[in-house]
Design an enzyme around this catalytic site. Sequence first.
Site, PDB file in Angstrom:
ATOM      1  N   ASP A   1       0.817  -1.214   0.000  1.00  0.00           N
ATOM      2  CA  ASP A   1       0.000   0.000   0.000  1.00  0.00           C
ATOM      3  C   ASP A   1       0.854   1.271   0.000  1.00  0.00           C
ATOM      4  OD1 ASP A   1      -2.110  -1.849   0.331  1.00  0.00           O
ATOM      5  OD2 ASP A   1      -1.906  -1.741   2.503  1.00  0.00           O
TER       6      ASP A   1
ATOM      7  N   GLU B   1     -11.204   0.722  -3.853  1.00  0.00           N
ATOM      8  CA  GLU B   1     -10.477   1.155  -2.660  1.00  0.00           C
ATOM      9  C   GLU B   1      -9.238   1.938  -3.077  1.00  0.00           C
ATOM     10  OE1 GLU B   1      -9.563  -2.516  -0.721  1.00  0.00           O
ATOM     11  OE2 GLU B   1      -8.395  -3.290  -2.403  1.00  0.00           O
TER      12      GLU B   1
END
Length: 522
Positions: A28, A184
Site C-alpha cells: 500500500d 479502494e
Amino acid sequence: MPAPHSATSDGWPDGVFQNPVIAGMHPDPSVCRVGDDYYLACSSFEYFPGVPILHSRDLVHWELLGNALDRPSQLHLPADTPSSGGVYAPTLRHHDGRFWLITTNVAPGGGTMLFTATDPAGPWSEPIRTGIPGIDPDLAWDDEGQCWCTYAGIEQVRLDPHTGRTSGTARRLWSGGPDAQAPEAPHLYRIGEHWYLLIAEGGTERGHAVSVARGPGPGGPFEPCPANPILTHRGLNHPIQNTGHADLVQAPDGSWWMVLLGVRPRGGTPGWHVLGRETFLAPVTWADGWPVVGRVAPEPAAPAWPAYPVAAPAPRDDFDTARLHPRWISVRSRPDELCSLTDRPGWLTLRARGASLDHPDVMFVGRRQQHLSCTVRTLLDAAEGRGGLAVRLDEDHHYEVEAGGGRVDVAVRASSLRATAATRTVPSGPVRLRIDVIASAQPDWHPRKEPDRVRLGVEAADGTFDVLAELDGRYLSTEVAGGFTGRVLGVYAAAGTVRFDWFDYEPIEAAPDPAPEAILAP
C-alpha cells in the site's frame, strides 16, 4: 536533481533499475516529493512500531528513516487485534510546509487518525482522531485550501486536518468498473486542468487493478478513462502479480512515476508468495490527457541503475546501540520492561509474555524477509529461559528453532497442526541457531512445487550448519494462511529471560534447488 530516467516508447525506462524497489512486506505505498527528495509510507498491520517512512533521491534506492507511529500513545494494538489487523493503507502528503499522514487502525478502539511532522524522520504528532469510516483514507487540498478526504467506497467528505472534524455529508464519487469488487485505495490529484481520481479495484489478489477517472473539481463529476484498467496483471503470465494500490508522483524534470504494490509468486499452482506485498515502480506517460502506465519490469539481469545508491544495511546487528534500529518490529507492542538493550550491554534481552509464538502477546522482535533466499543466525543465551529464532507469518503459521534446558527443538505451527519436527541435545552455554530460506528454482516446475524450503538447525563456530529439519515453505505463504502480511524473521522469548548477542541477516543470491522432497514434519 535528474529524474530516475525517462520512459521510452515501449514503456521500458531508458535506465535499468531493480524491481521491487522496496522488497519484503511494504504494501500500500503512498509517496510524495519535496524538492529533490521523495518520501514513502506503507502499511504495517499488527506490528509495532507502525507505518515505516522511507526516503529516496531517485525513486529506486530507498532508506528507512523510521516509523511514524513509534509510541504506544500513537498506536494501540490490544491483544485481541487479529493478525492482518492493525494499521491499514496510509496516505503521505506534504502541504503548507508540513507532512501529513492519515491512516486507519482497524484494531479495537482504533479508527482513522491524522498525524503531522515537520521532519518525516520524526517525531510525529499524537493522533488527531476523525470520525471517518472505512479504510484507505486520502488527503487532497483544493485551490481554496479546503481539505478533502476520500476513502474506500469510493466516498468523500470535507475534513479539517487540524481538528479531525468533518463537515457536510459524505458523497459517493465513483466506484470503478461495472461490478468490480473492492473499489479502494483512492488518491486525488490536481494535474493541469483536471482532477484525477486513481483507485484500486478487483481485490488485492490476482484480480487487482488500477483505474482512473477525471473531473472538473475534487468532487467530480468523474468520467472514467476509456482504457481502464490502466494497470493490471490479471490473466498474464508475468512473474509479478496482484499489481494495484498505486500512487502517482512527478519528478523535478516533469516526468511521472507510479509506485504500486505487487507480489512475486513462486512454485507450482496456484503459486505462493511469501514475502508479502512489495513496492514496485513503473514509468507513466500521458496520452490525450490520461496516464499511461509502462511495464512493471521484473528484476533485470543487468546491474541496477547506480544513481544515488543507498548503503546496504550491515548484515549483523550487534545490539550495541541505545535503541533498536527502526527495521526491528514486534507483535502488537514492545514494552520496555520486556525488551532491553541495557540489561546486559551489547545483548538484546527479551522476557517472555506468553508461552510460544502461538500467543498473541509473545515477546518477538523481527525484521521483514526481503530476499527470496536468505540466511539468518543468532547467538543465544537461554540459561534463564527458553527462546529462539523464528520465521513468522502469523500466530497460526510459523516455524522456529528454540533453545533452552540443554535442548534445541524445531517446532512447526501450520493452522491447526502443532508438531515438534526435531530435537537435539546441546552442551550448556550460548548456542548458535540458524535458519536458511532457499527459494525453489523456477525452471524446475511442477504443479505442486513449493515456493521455497526452510532449513532450521544449529550452527557450529566454524559455520558448519547442522540441519535439524527442512520444511515446505508454502505453509508460511499468504495463499495458504490468508491475510495481508509477509514473513518476518526474528528472535523471541518463550519462557523466562533470553539474551541475544547478535543477529545476522544475509541474502543468498543464488542457490541450487534441493533434491529431497520437503517435509512438514517427520
